[in-house]
Design an enzyme around this catalytic site. Structure first.
Site, PDB file in Angstrom:
ATOM      1  N   ASN A 104      55.289 -52.496 -20.274  1.00 52.88           N
ATOM      2  CA  ASN A 104      56.262 -53.184 -20.980  1.00 52.88           C
ATOM      3  C   ASN A 104      56.725 -54.384 -20.248  1.00 52.88           C
ATOM      4  OD1 ASN A 104      58.578 -54.197 -22.574  1.00 52.88           O
ATOM      5  ND2 ASN A 104      59.575 -52.115 -22.788  1.00 52.88           N
TER       6      ASN A 104
ATOM      7  N   LYS B 119      58.885 -56.505 -20.752  1.00 52.90           N
ATOM      8  CA  LYS B 119      60.093 -56.927 -21.142  1.00 52.90           C
ATOM      9  C   LYS B 119      60.521 -58.495 -20.995  1.00 52.90           C
ATOM     10  CE  LYS B 119      62.011 -52.464 -20.135  1.00 52.90           C
ATOM     11  NZ  LYS B 119      62.816 -51.595 -19.629  1.00 52.90           N
TER      12      LYS B 119
ATOM     13  N   HIS C   6      62.826 -49.641 -29.009  1.00 52.76           N
ATOM     14  CA  HIS C   6      63.061 -49.443 -27.541  1.00 52.76           C
ATOM     15  C   HIS C   6      64.538 -49.274 -27.406  1.00 52.76           C
ATOM     16  CE1 HIS C   6      63.509 -50.128 -23.252  1.00 52.76           C
ATOM     17  NE2 HIS C   6      62.208 -49.857 -23.282  1.00 52.76           N
TER      18      HIS C   6
ATOM     19  N   GLU D  61      66.625 -50.547 -25.479  1.00 55.07           N
ATOM     20  CA  GLU D  61      67.294 -51.973 -25.432  1.00 55.07           C
ATOM     21  C   GLU D  61      67.492 -52.587 -26.740  1.00 55.07           C
ATOM     22  OE1 GLU D  61      64.687 -53.470 -22.403  1.00 55.07           O
ATOM     23  OE2 GLU D  61      65.364 -51.763 -21.084  1.00 55.07           O
TER      24      GLU D  61
ATOM     25  N   GLU E 253      61.743 -41.874 -24.113  1.00 57.41           N
ATOM     26  CA  GLU E 253      62.333 -42.735 -22.834  1.00 57.41           C
ATOM     27  C   GLU E 253      63.939 -42.133 -22.598  1.00 57.41           C
ATOM     28  OE1 GLU E 253      59.902 -46.446 -21.986  1.00 57.41           O
ATOM     29  OE2 GLU E 253      61.730 -47.178 -23.214  1.00 57.41           O
TER      30      GLU E 253
ATOM     31  N   SER F 210      61.392 -45.130 -15.250  1.00 60.57           N
ATOM     32  CA  SER F 210      61.028 -45.164 -13.877  1.00 60.57           C
ATOM     33  C   SER F 210      59.860 -44.405 -13.314  1.00 60.57           C
ATOM     34  CB  SER F 210      62.297 -44.532 -12.972  1.00 60.57           C
ATOM     35  OG  SER F 210      63.414 -45.223 -13.225  1.00 60.57           O
TER      36      SER F 210
ATOM     37  N   GLY G 198      57.942 -49.774 -17.550  1.00 66.93           N
ATOM     38  CA  GLY G 198      58.809 -51.110 -17.220  1.00 66.93           C
ATOM     39  C   GLY G 198      58.483 -51.779 -15.738  1.00 66.93           C
ATOM     40  N   GLY G 199      59.605 -51.529 -14.941  1.00 67.39           N
ATOM     41  CA  GLY G 199      59.548 -52.354 -13.701  1.00 67.39           C
ATOM     42  C   GLY G 199      58.293 -52.126 -12.879  1.00 67.39           C
TER      43      GLY G 199
HETATM   44  P1  13P Z   1      61.359 -48.710 -16.251  1.00 71.87           P
HETATM   45  O1  13P Z   1      59.888 -48.413 -15.801  1.00 71.87           O
HETATM   46  O2  13P Z   1      61.581 -50.088 -15.759  1.00 71.87           O
HETATM   47  O3  13P Z   1      62.223 -47.611 -16.007  1.00 71.87           O
HETATM   48  O4  13P Z   1      61.511 -48.999 -17.570  1.00 71.87           O
HETATM   49  C1  13P Z   1      61.004 -48.075 -18.669  1.00 71.87           C
HETATM   50  C2  13P Z   1      60.990 -48.638 -19.838  1.00 71.87           C
HETATM   51  O5  13P Z   1      62.016 -49.009 -20.405  1.00 71.87           O
HETATM   52  C3  13P Z   1      59.485 -48.850 -20.577  1.00 71.87           C
HETATM   53  O6  13P Z   1      59.792 -49.495 -21.901  1.00 71.87           O
END
Ligand code: 13P
Length: 254
Positions: free
Chosen positions: A12, A14, A98, A100, A170, A216, A237-238
């Site tokens: 993702n 983002k 999600h 967010e 998540e 993470s 994500g990251g």
């Molecule tokens: P991180 O892997 O950066 O913690 O993000 C997880 C996420 O929100 C994937 O949708």
């Protein structure tokens, strides 16, 4: 890995990556992952990079996802993107609900459910996200919160549609914080989710639904997380923003 369900690992991205940066990333991933068959590999770029990335992944096993979608078809919905538009770029998956989107943009379970039905109506597959905040976990409300989100976000889905839906657990406190849920914490909630699916949609469906873990995920913890009996992939994500780390997450999970 001996699991009936095929792992699905999605990046993702983002609100990151210009078109040029997105192409660099996907071209790097192609070198590493183009022929991976053991795991479904999905990248979810921002809308603006879908065109370029969709062309770049032609002929590879890397599939494309979007990060959200309108619950409506076409029409006067300023700023929104419809299923038919995503399909022009060979998008197959759509992340929905999600945390967010829930926290910053006010998406509710009812809205997520409407979007999930629209995603299925377009023969795409939703990745429906659920997860508790730190305060909720500390108050012992994890199962209550996740149970409510699940029920509300899956309203109206037929068992057949549920089978084609991917879930992502998540925990909000683990997103972008470097704090991963322990494998035991993840497995506990994943098993709870599967039990709820069994109650609502039947055992057969529950056994077939893939439940990703997100929060993470890194190359160093991917193998142990994916090794849990009810963890069927990752939503990253990251670590999905760099070729090396995303490729290593996939490779370490096989
Ligand atoms: P991180 O892997 O950066 O913690 O993000 C997880 C996420 O929100 C994937 O949708």
């Amino acid at each position: 890995m001996n699991k009936d369900r095929k792992l699905i690992i999605a990046g993702n991205w983002k609100m990151n990556k210009t078109v040029a940066e997105a192409l660099d990333l996907v071209n790097g991933l192609k070198m590493e992952l183009a022929t991976v068959k053991e795991v479904d590999v999905v990248v979810c770029p921002p809308f603006t990079a879908l065109d370029g990335v969709s062309k770049a992944v032609i002929g590879t096993n890397i599939k494309l996802g979007a990060q959200t979608m309108s619950e409506y078809g076409f029409g006067a919905y300023t700023g929104e993107i419809a299923a038919g538009m995503l399909k022009e770029f060979s998008v197959r998956y759509v992340i929905l609900g999600h945390s967010e989107r829930r926290q910053i943009f006010g998406e509710t379970d009812a809205l997520v459910a409407k979007k999930a039905l629209a995603v299925h109506a377009a023969s795409l597959k939703p990745i429906v996200c659920v997860g508790e905040t730190l305060a909720e976990r500390e108050a012992g409300q994890t199962e209550a919160v996740v149970g409510t989100q699940l029920k509300g976000s899956l309203v109206g889905l037929t068992p057949e549609q549920m089978e084609e839906t991917i879930l992502a657990y998540e925990p909000v406190w683990a997103i972008g914080t470097g704090k991963t849920a322990t494998t035991q914490q993840a497995q506990e909630v994943h098993a709870f989710i599967r039990a709820r699916l069994a109650a609502q949609f039947g055992e057969t469906v529950a056994k077939r639904v893939r439940v990703q873990y997100g929060g993470s995920v890194k190359p160093a913890n991917a193998r142990e997380l994916m090794g849990q009996p009810d963890v069927d992939g990752a939503l990253v994500g990251g670590a999905s923003l760099e070729v090396r780390s995303f490729a290593d997450i996939v490779k370490n999970s096989i």
